[in-house]
Write a protein that holds these residues in place. Structure first.
Motif, short mmCIF file in Angstrom:
data_model
loop_
_atom_site.label_atom_id
_atom_site.label_comp_id
_atom_site.label_asym_id
_atom_site.label_seq_id
_atom_site.Cartn_x
_atom_site.Cartn_y
_atom_site.Cartn_z
N ARG A 55 7.82 -7.29 28.15
CA ARG A 55 8.72 -7.49 27.02
C ARG A 55 8.45 -6.43 25.97
O ARG A 55 7.32 -5.96 25.81
N CYS A 56 9.50 -6.09 25.22
CA CYS A 56 9.38 -5.09 24.16
C CYS A 56 9.01 -5.76 22.84
O CYS A 56 9.55 -6.84 22.51
N HIS A 57 8.09 -5.14 22.11
CA HIS A 57 7.64 -5.65 20.82
C HIS A 57 7.61 -4.51 19.82
O HIS A 57 7.66 -3.33 20.18
N GLN A 58 7.51 -4.88 18.54
CA GLN A 58 7.28 -3.92 17.47
C GLN A 58 5.91 -4.18 16.87
O GLN A 58 5.54 -5.34 16.65
N ALA A 59 5.17 -3.10 16.61
CA ALA A 59 3.80 -3.24 16.14
C ALA A 59 3.60 -2.43 14.87
O ALA A 59 4.27 -1.42 14.63
N GLN A 60 2.65 -2.92 14.03
CA GLN A 60 2.21 -2.21 12.84
C GLN A 60 0.69 -2.19 12.84
O GLN A 60 0.04 -3.06 13.44
N VAL A 61 0.13 -1.20 12.12
CA VAL A 61 -1.32 -1.10 12.02
C VAL A 61 -1.72 -0.88 10.57
O VAL A 61 -0.91 -0.44 9.74
N GLY A 62 -2.98 -1.18 10.27
CA GLY A 62 -3.54 -0.97 8.95
C GLY A 62 -5.04 -1.11 9.02
O GLY A 62 -5.63 -1.33 10.09
N PHE A 63 -5.69 -0.99 7.85
CA PHE A 63 -7.14 -1.11 7.78
C PHE A 63 -7.53 -2.14 6.75
O PHE A 63 -6.88 -2.26 5.69
N GLN A 64 -8.59 -2.88 7.07
CA GLN A 64 -9.29 -3.66 6.06
C GLN A 64 -10.49 -2.83 5.62
O GLN A 64 -11.26 -2.37 6.46
N VAL A 65 -10.61 -2.61 4.30
CA VAL A 65 -11.62 -1.69 3.80
C VAL A 65 -12.42 -2.36 2.70
O VAL A 65 -11.97 -3.30 2.04
N CYS A 66 -13.65 -1.86 2.52
CA CYS A 66 -14.46 -2.20 1.36
C CYS A 66 -14.29 -1.09 0.33
O CYS A 66 -14.33 0.11 0.67
N VAL A 67 -14.09 -1.46 -0.94
CA VAL A 67 -13.83 -0.51 -2.01
C VAL A 67 -14.91 -0.66 -3.06
O VAL A 67 -15.23 -1.77 -3.49
N ARG A 68 -15.47 0.50 -3.48
CA ARG A 68 -16.50 0.47 -4.50
C ARG A 68 -15.91 0.05 -5.83
O ARG A 68 -14.90 0.61 -6.28
N PRO A 69 -16.47 -0.98 -6.51
CA PRO A 69 -15.95 -1.37 -7.83
C PRO A 69 -15.99 -0.19 -8.79
O PRO A 69 -16.94 0.59 -8.82
N GLY A 70 -14.94 -0.05 -9.59
CA GLY A 70 -14.85 1.00 -10.56
C GLY A 70 -14.30 2.31 -10.03
O GLY A 70 -14.08 3.25 -10.81
N SER A 71 -14.07 2.40 -8.72
CA SER A 71 -13.56 3.64 -8.14
C SER A 71 -12.05 3.67 -8.04
O SER A 71 -11.49 4.65 -7.55
N TYR A 72 -11.40 2.62 -8.46
CA TYR A 72 -9.96 2.56 -8.29
C TYR A 72 -9.32 2.07 -9.59
O TYR A 72 -9.99 1.51 -10.47
#
Length: 1511
Positions: A1452-1469
């Motif tokens: 069967r045909c499907h549609q897929a997406q990807v991404g990342f779960q990341v840790c972010v340093r406080p104060g860097s964003y």
């Protein structure tokens, strides 16, 4: 005089013979009118085959009137002339049949007619009035017309007329009933059908009516037409009275201004024969019903048989609803022709040519166009409500609720549209309404409108001119109220403005203390269906000006009395459990009230009915309190005198006159005048004469829904007697009478009382029925044979026997074992219409208060432990009894081995033996069964006169199993029943049981073979025959079959069932932890269940239902009952799976329904992700969806010390599912659909509570926590890295997609615990919260529900442990092509090209990076990385573009997406709004101003996991 015949000849008419022709005055009068002479009042000589004519063909008689009911058709000798009324007199009727005379006209010449069996069989232009319906060519065109011909008596006259305007009129006893049809041809013969009860008629005249009667009829017709025209002008637009050319083609020029056009036309509006797959049509296609309403909720679309005409009302009546589903009926119009339409599952799925009203909104082609079309919601309508629609000539579409126009729903509707009804969800059955009973609809509508608006329908009172000086004395709400409440309407109305967001903090108090005997009464104006619980009312000593109002009034621990549900609480503690009507069941428009009397007693009212004393010694100067809790959203004080019922005195009639513990119930307790009918009753019942008389309204059109019940329990030896005062002979069946242990306030009145499946005993005809099942036939009297004046009485004796009395004569014991408190029940069914309580009701003579006590009333105490039965000393001559009567041995020959049980078997008592010895030299085998032969009647041993074998026993009635054949007195009744007894070997067990439905069941090795025989007598002995191969057998019947109510043996779990269990100390409850070792399934279970493994394992062996199980032991507090179930095979035909819960009563006498959702008495059920109480849903989105639990899942139930029910999934508490669970309670499981086997987990489970730090303290929770939505977690640690779902198909699909990306395995963690699936089933099984906190300082993030995470390997140079604890969690959407390069660098980098990329090169890249600004220096600007604390933002397609792939397994045909779960340093964003300019909120926890995080720091992010989502 001689020229008169000439005048007739000139007119072209033959005068024929006429009465009184020699009298010149009559004929001269006819000549002077200018009309031809009247036609002959005779019948045509050709008639139906059973008709005999006499009296010069003026009298017709149906031969064999008692044996035959049809073939009685007669016609007039000559065609009717305009205005002539062909009148006949009914001479004779019989009561053998239903139906009666039918009359009409036909265009068929009787000289050439092939007479049908009845008038309704006439075709080719025939109009017949039958009963109160008008039929054309056998099809109904008008319902509820004129007088009901079935009600006419001997001597009544009925006539038929064709008016000069071509209309058909019916005349009854000289009165015109109005136009029945129009457009009749000029040449018609009168038709009379001597049908059913009517056996003889005589023609009395055929002449025009008197001028006065005709003028009166014409005047009435003109008035009706004027009223109809006026109604159209009022309800429609100015163009609604347009010309006939606006009618659809084929309308025949019918003016659209007449609302009744559709009813008088010959083309009646019916349902089309082509309809939804689950629809069943009946009632001549006027009624539509959805099949399997408890299993299916859609595929219930029906359409009209023709297009709607302009200004034609299409109206339906809701006949039946069920409470299982959400959503209800939908109605509208469509341009699709039903002949060509492929019916959808629901009409809102149709994307063209369709306008539907759904809920309170309008949907056009399946999309909402008006959200709030009217104040009514179709989902809130009840049975009996009417819904209509009309397409005006201007093209405007209007909907009508109970006759009230709701306004324009759509301005432009196509000319040709069909009416359409979708029987969706709760809606099961509807009927097209042709006669619009405006008064009934307006009465229903006013009741609803009064509930919606405080001022609608309220009379204007003269109190408005009261001087202002008296206003401060008026009862109002105090302005100091709960923080979620508001006071409006000058203090008369209180509401929770945001009732769908909050369920509590709605406490309001009166502005001044109540005076003695002053009633404080409020009406519920508005309710919401989101929460559990509802309004609570009471009094408090606290002054509202100084009171710090609690969230709920039951939290106040001093000076407060509250009625909540159907109980009463004082200072937060329950003092009455079962008191009055349940407030949680009230609807909008209902009223509740409270009064403190001068003697200090507190009384509550529900809908003006006193509920009795609730408390005493209440101090004076108390304030009234209303808690707008849960569903209750708005209430208004009712202080006008017209709104208040008179205050009942202590001696008032009603259910409270003898309430338990009431100090005013001692007086007059022995009088005979306090027995009345209860004010609660069936829909069609009416109580009059001070509660002494009950009648069924609309008795000619309604035959059921008329149950009435006594106002209190019957005392021992007290007779409840009624007299039949009125009957009709229209229906079959008649009165039914009996008793029930169900309190009237708890009884949901069914159509008939025999529909109740618990605690009810009824006499119907000659059958005694318990819980809807026949337990005895041919009782001493037949209720169907009673007539007007007959008296019926019921009495429960002191020993628990039920006696019936007919005209004062005792008919004997009908059944025994009744509980101590039962109410008398009368079902005014079928022919019985009205009854009254007689003066004979009351205590009888003491000799009638007790029944004879037999030895079977006492249990048999066995000298041998664990054995309940013995064999009788009377037996066959070759039998020897051993072991104190527990073993029988045949000592010679092959026959004469009959043995009996020592005592009669009780109902549902199993008599079981084990085969001890087999002699293979003989053929044949054991016989076993039941017999009415009492061994005491036999001569002393040896019994040489006893039959040599059981099949030859003929002295009394004997039912037995011989091999695999069931016989009755030796006569074969059934073949191939169960396993053959010829195959028995040593060690096999065989048992026999007489069940409460009068059936005999055979058990082989503990397995029920099903019913072997029916109509088994009540007083029977077990009998066995040691025949042929079987030479010895021993009794193995367990003492557990003893009547637990009479003799309760001590057990390990008895402490948990004690009354004071809730008050026990923790030390006392500790032994209960050891009880799981004795938990087992009860032998009584669903018919498709097979038990094994010492009753610890249960399997469903066939079908998809009938798999209900209950434990034999009650569930002790703080004891975890766990089962692990296995899906051995999945049948694609079934859906759904296991459900489980608890019941609050003993399962020993439980009649197991097909599914658990049918349990309606003290039952709490966990099904899918919802919680149900007595089949009503009380909570949604609770825990995981049980339908998706895989093999190996362990499910547990626990009732904590606060009587709250918890569900455990793989040992994890899912929180409170329900409260106020009674003690004792018994766990039950329903092996439904896919789940086929469960096993009780027998290992010791540690006690829950006390030592566990994760268990929530129920005392700190609100009572509506189970519907409070998502709770915030204070845990700063990551969610538990556990995935109990080892076979998740979604996770497997995501894993196959990841493998197709050919990413190196070295990037991913080798520890599988970091791979988590966040599909709905998996995250609920783990008990995940939606949001968590992480980092220093802590910051919220959302779990990526709908995605699947694959853990990434951490580089050694990273401070992994520090990052996991102190950094924040965020998400980043990216493209498939950017994955490899990002993983190579172990951090988020500037975007790069991808063969999968779908975004333009000059705009923002799909990987989340911005292009450098136009004036920035190349190479100096670090690309900004966009992150978000929720994947609802980072997972948008512009950040994570979709790619298509084909699953290698399913193709069967499907549609897929990807991404990342990341840790972010406080104060860097930096936190900010979305750069994409989204205005709608994307996540309820995060505002759009903080949903996007931007970072430019290299090394400020750490990749934690790869996320994949597949559609």
């Amino acid at each position: 005089r001689c020229r008169l015949p000439v005048l007739d000849r000139l007119s072209g008419e033959d005068p024929g013979p006429r009465e009184g022709f020699g009298s010149g005055f009559g004929t001269l009068a006819v000549v002077n009118t200018g009309r031809p002479l009247k036609m002959a009042a005779e019948l045509h000589p050709r008639s139906g085959k059973l008709i005999g004519l006499s009296n010069s063909n003026r009298t017709a008689r149906r031969n064999q009137p008692v044996q035959e009911f049809n073939h009685g058709l007669v016609l007039s000798k000559e065609p009717l002339r305009d205005r002539d009324v062909f009148t006949v007199r009914i001479d004779k009727k019989v009561n053998s049949w239903s139906g009666s005379i039918e009359i009409g006209v036909t265009a068929l010449d009787p000289a050439a007619l092939d007479f049908p069996s009845s008038a309704t069989g006439l075709k080719g232009g025939s109009w017949i009035v039958s009963g109160c319906s008008v039929l054309r060519d056998g099809r109904s065109v008008l319902e509820e017309y004129g007088r009901d011909l079935d009600q006419l008596a001997e001597g009544d006259r009925v006539g038929i007329q064709r008016s000069s305007r071509g209309e058909l009129h019916l005349w009854v006893n000289g009165q015109d009933c109005g136009a029945a049809a129009s457009g009749l041809p000029p040449k018609l013969w009168a038709v009379v059908d001597l049908y059913g009860k009517c056996t003889q008629v005589t023609v009395v005249s055929c002449e025009p009516p008197p001028p006065s009667a005709e003028r009166e009829s014409e005047t009435l017709e003109r008035e009706e037409e004027d009223e109809e025209e006026e109604e159209v002008l009022v309800s429609g637009s100015a163009g609604d009275s347009g010309n006939s050319n606006s009618s659809p083609a084929g309308n025949g020029g019918v003016a659209p201004g007449a609302l009744t056009g559709a009813m008088t036309t010959n083309d009646a509006l019916l349902f089309h024969e082509k309809c939804g797959t689950l629809i069943k049509l009946s009632n001549n296609n006027k009624t539509a019903e959805r099949r399997r309403p408890l299993d299916e909720f859609n595929n219930g679309v029906v359409m009209t048989n023709r297009p709607l005409r302009h200004n034609e009302m299409f109206e339906i009546r809701i006949d039946k609803l069920v409470d299982k589903w959400s959503g209800s009926i939908e109605i509208g119009v469509t341009t699709h022709n039903p002949n060509n339409l492929d019916y959808p599952a629901t009409m809102t799925n149709l994307r063209s040519g369709t306008i539907m009203m759904s809920g309170c909104g309008i949907l056009t082609n399946g999309k909402g166009t008006r959200r709030e079309y009217c104040e009514f919601s179709l989902d809130e309508l009840q049975e009996g409500d009417h819904i209509g629609l009309m397409r005006k000539a201007s093209g405007a579409l209007h909907f009508y609720i109970n006759g009230i126009d709701q306004g324009v729903a759509a301005a432009q509707t196509p000319n040709v549209v069909y009416g359409v009804v979708d029987l969706y969800g709760m809606a099961v059955k509807v009927t097209i309404v042709h006669n619009h009973n405006h008064s009934d609809r307006l009465r229903r509508n006013n009741a609803i409108m009064r509930a919606l608006s405080p001022d609608v329908g309220r009379p204007r009172t003269t109190l408005s001119v009261t001087p202002d000086a008296e206003l401060p004395d008026r009862l109002l709400f105090h302005p100091n109220c709960g923080q979620k409440a508001a006071i409006i309407s000058d203090g008369r109305t209180a509401l929770r403005p945001h009732a769908t967001d909050d369920f509590n903090h709605g406490v309001v108090l009166s502005s001044r203390p109540l005076r003695s005997n002053e009633v404080f009464q409020v009406r519920i104006d508005k309710m919401v269906d989101k929460w559990a619980g509802s309004i609570e009312i009471g009094v408090t000593t606290h002054n509202p000006a100084y009171l710090q109002l609690p969230s709920t009034m039951t939290n106040l621990r001093s000076g407060t009395w509250m009625m909540t549900g159907n109980g009463v609480m004082h200072n937060g503690t329950t003092i009455l459990d079962e008191y009055g009507h349940n407030l949680d069941r009230l609807k909008a428009g209902d009223t509740v009230g409270v009064v403190r009397k001068e003697d200090g007693s507190l009384h509550f009212f529900v809908n003006g009915v006193a509920q009795g004393p609730a408390a005493w010694n209440v101090p004076p100067s108390v304030y009234a309190v209303v808690d707008l809790y849960g569903q209750a959203a708005q209430a208004t004080i009712m202080d006008d005198m017209v709104d208040l019922p008179p205050l009942p005195e202590d001696s008032s009639e009603g259910p409270t006159a003898m309430s338990p513990g009431s100090p005013c119930s001692v007086g007059g307790a022995t009088t005979t005048s306090d027995l009345r009918f209860h004010h609660l009753h069936g829909t069609n019942a009416v109580i009059t004469n001070g509660g002494r008389t009950a009648l069924r309204q609309n008795c000619r059109s309604e035959f059921n829904d008329a149950i009435v019940i006594s106002n209190r329990c019957l005392r021992d030896g007290e007779l409840f007697e009624i007299v039949i005062q009125k009957m009709v002979d229209r229906w079959s069946g008649s009165i039914e009478a009996g008793v029930t242990a169900i309190r009237p306030e708890e009884l949901e009145f069914p159509n008939t009382m025999t529909d109740i499946d618990y605690d009810t005993w009824m006499l119907s005809g000659t059958a005694i029925m318990q819980d809807g099942n026949t337990m005895r036939n041919n009782y001493g009297c037949d209720l169907d044979s009673l007539t007007t004046g007959s008296r019926i009485g019921m009495m429960r004796s002191a020993s628990g026997d039920l006696h019936y009395y007919i005209n004062g004569v005792d008919q004997g014991v009908a059944c025994s074992g009744l509980p101590s408190e039962v109410y008398a029940v009368i079902d005014l069914y079928g022919q019985c219409v009205q009854v009254s309580i007689t003066s004979s009701s009351g205590p009888l003579d003491n000799s009638l208060c007790t029944s004879n006590v037999t030895e079977k009333s006492f249990p048999i105490h066995s000298p041998v432990a664990g054995v309940a039965h013995r064999l009788h000393s009377k037996h066959g001559k070759n039998v020897v009894l051993l072991g104190e009567g527990c073993q029988a041995v045949r000592v010679g020959g092959y026959a004469h081995g009959i043995a009996f049980s020592a005592k009669e078997l009780k109902t549902d008592e199993l008599f079981e033996v084990r085969i001890d010895e087999v002699d293979e030299q003989w053929c044949g085998s054991l016989h076993i069964g039941l017999t009415t032969l009492a061994p005491l009647e036999l001569p002393s041993c040896p019994l040489s006169g006893l039959s040599p074998s059981l099949p030859q026993l003929r002295t009394k009635v004997t039912w037995l199993l011989c091999g695999s054949e069931v016989r009755r007195n030796g006569v074969l009744q059934r073949q191939n029943y169960g396993c053959s007894l010829d195959r028995l070997m040593v060690g096999n067990r065989v048992g026999v049981k007489r069940c409460n439905d009068d059936t005999m069941h055979i058990f082989i090795d503990g397995e029920d073979m099903g019913p072997a025989a029916t109509a088994v007598a009540k007083n029977v002995y077990a009998v066995l025959d040691l025949y042929g191969r079987i030479t010895a057998a021993s009794i193995v019947s367990s003492s557990l079959t003893e009547d637990v109510e009479s003799v309760k043996a001590p057990s390990l779990s008895s402490d948990s069932c004690s009354e004071g269990e809730e008050d026990s100390t923790p030390a006392e409850s500790e032994p209960c932890v050891l009880v799981p070792t004795v938990m087992a399934f009860l032998e009584n279970h669903g018919k498709n269940i097979q038990l094994s493994n010492q009753n610890l394992t249960a399997a469903r062996v066939s079908s998809y239902n009938q798999g209900l199980l209950v434990t034999a032991q009650p569930l002790a507090r703080q004891q975890l009952f766990q089962v692990r179930f296995h899906i051995d095979r999945l049948n694609p035909s079934w859906t759904s799976s296991l459900s489980l819960g608890v019941i609050g009563h003993s399962p020993d006498r439980l009649n197991f329904p097909s599914t658990a959702c049918c349990l309606k008495r003290s039952a709490w059920l966990l099904q899918r992700d919802s919680v149900f109480h007595n089949s009503l849903k009380i909570c949604e989105n609770y825990g995981p969806n049980l339908d998706t639990c895989p093999e190996g899942t362990a499910l547990g139930l626990l009732v904590d010390a606060n009587s709250c029910l918890h569900l455990y999934v793989n040992g994890m508490d899912q929180g409170v599912a329900a409260q106020d669970i009674p003690s004792p309670c018994y766990p039950f499981i329903d092996l439904y659909g896919q789940c086929e086997q469960v096993t009780i987990v027998t290992n010791n489970v540690p006690a829950v509570g006390g030592e566990s730090g994760e268990t929530r303290c129920q005392g700190d929770m609100e009572k509506a926590d189970m519907v409070d939505g998502i709770k915030e977690s204070v845990c700063w640690t990551p969610p538990p890295e556990v995935n109990p779902n080892k076979t998740c198909e979604y996770q497997a699909l995501c894993s196959r997609f990841k493998d197709m990306l050919t990413l190196p395995d070295g990037y991913f963690s080798e520890d599988a615990k970091y791979n988590l699936c966040y599909c709905e089933s998996c995250h609920k099984l783990r008990g995940d919260e939606a949001y968590y906190k992480r980092g220093e300082p802590p910051r919220d993030y959302a779990l990526p529900f709908g995605w699947c995470r694959f853990g990434l390997r951490m580089k050694s140079h990273c401070e992994v442990s520090n990052a996991l604890k102190k950094w924040h969690i965020a998400y980043h959407g990216t493209s498939v092509g950017a994955l490899r390069h990002t993983l190579d660098h172990s951090q988020l980098l500037p975007g790069m090209s991808s063969i999968f990329s779908v975004s333009p090169a000059k705009v923002e890249g799909p990987n989340g990076y911005s292009e450098p600004e136009e004036n920035s220096a190349p190479g100096r600007e670090v690309p900004r990385v966009r992150l978000s604390p929720t994947m609802r933002y980072s997972g948008l397609e512009i950040f994570a573009p979709k790619v298509q792939f084909r699953d290698p397994r399913s193709h069967r045909c499907h549609q897929a997406q990807v991404g990342f779960q990341v840790c972010v340093r406080p104060g860097s964003y930096k936190v900010g709004p979305p750069t994409l300019g989204h205005s709608e909120p994307l996540d309820p926890r995060f505002s759009n101003s903080e949903i996007e995080w931007i970072t430019k720091e290299q090394g400020g992010t750490l990749l934690y996991g790869l996320l994949v989502r597949i559609e």
